[in-house]
Design an enzyme around this catalytic site. Sequence first.
Site, PDB file in Angstrom:
ATOM      1  N   HIS A   1       0.827  -1.197   0.000  1.00 20.23           N
ATOM      2  CA  HIS A   1       0.000   0.000   0.000  1.00 20.23           C
ATOM      3  C   HIS A   1       0.866   1.254   0.000  1.00 20.23           C
ATOM      4  O   HIS A   1       2.090   1.178   0.194  1.00 20.23           O
ATOM      5  CB  HIS A   1      -0.939   0.028   1.221  1.00 20.23           C
ATOM      6  CG  HIS A   1      -2.095  -0.906   1.113  1.00 20.23           C
ATOM      7  ND1 HIS A   1      -2.004  -2.238   1.457  1.00 20.23           N
ATOM      8  CD2 HIS A   1      -3.375  -0.706   0.695  1.00 20.23           C
ATOM      9  CE1 HIS A   1      -3.172  -2.822   1.245  1.00 20.23           C
ATOM     10  NE2 HIS A   1      -4.024  -1.915   0.790  1.00 20.23           N
TER      11      HIS A   1
ATOM     12  N   LYS B   1      -0.315   4.833   4.615  1.00 21.64           N
ATOM     13  CA  LYS B   1      -1.174   3.892   5.355  1.00 21.64           C
ATOM     14  C   LYS B   1      -0.573   3.641   6.736  1.00 21.64           C
ATOM     15  O   LYS B   1       0.623   3.367   6.856  1.00 21.64           O
ATOM     16  CB  LYS B   1      -1.325   2.578   4.587  1.00 21.64           C
ATOM     17  CG  LYS B   1      -2.341   1.638   5.211  1.00 21.64           C
ATOM     18  CD  LYS B   1      -2.676   0.491   4.267  1.00 21.64           C
ATOM     19  CE  LYS B   1      -3.667  -0.477   4.881  1.00 21.64           C
ATOM     20  NZ  LYS B   1      -4.947   0.173   5.207  1.00 21.64           N
TER      21      LYS B   1
END
Length: 269
Positions: A158, A162
């Site tokens: 990600h 995040k």
Amino acid sequence: MGELPGLVVTGAAGRMGRLLIAAALASDHARLTGAVVRKGHDWAGQDVGVAMGGAPVGIIATDDPLEAFATAQGVLDFTTPDASVEFAALAAQARAVHVCGSTGFTPAHLAKLEAAGRHAVIVQSGNTSLGLNLLLGLTRKVAAALDADWDIEIVEAHHRAKVDAPSGAALMLGEAAAEGRGVALQDVRDSGRDGITGARTTGDIGFSSIRGGSIVGEHDVIFAGEGERLVLRHIANDRGIFARGALKAALWGQQQKPGIYTMSDVLGL
């Protein structure tokens, strides 16, 4: 034909909040009726269309969720666990469907969601994309078909911003694999290997997390056997898939009884 369901977006000024607003405004099956931001945010009191750099849309952002939820039929919530459990309680009071895409919940958070789910519909999912939820079903079936001699590893990637790891979707995949094996994930989970860890324990489900750049979301479920390897993969290239899935869940929830549901329920998988 009755009035379209009214939806409120929480965390409206965030990346997902903006996508959820755009999806609600573009929908022919729902309407945007509210946008909630955190206390003191500079969007509060502004038209959300103007705040997003466009034309007015007639919806004024507020930092008072109780006011926004009062006349809503659905809440689209991709914020944080602490905020989400508060929103769940308020949505339950309003009998509004709460679509919760937040990740990183603790057992205490989940207990509060379950309490709210006794009074209203909650669709709780770490990932609202159709493709990822199909991957969950495949993972469960493959894990059931292959014995513990096949090692299971889940690798997710990600964007750099995040804050939780493994991702909510990765944990969902781990749960699906564990269900397929007939075991509890907490008993076989192996995360964050570092240093001299020793040989891999047979039957464990491993997790690895990658963070960098602007990666939207990638999940691999690896089944590694002797001399062969099976890889199931889902790649998200557009965060709009999560907003569209959340909207579908909010509309589906209008016809359901109070309780906690998942995207698998929404999609009839």
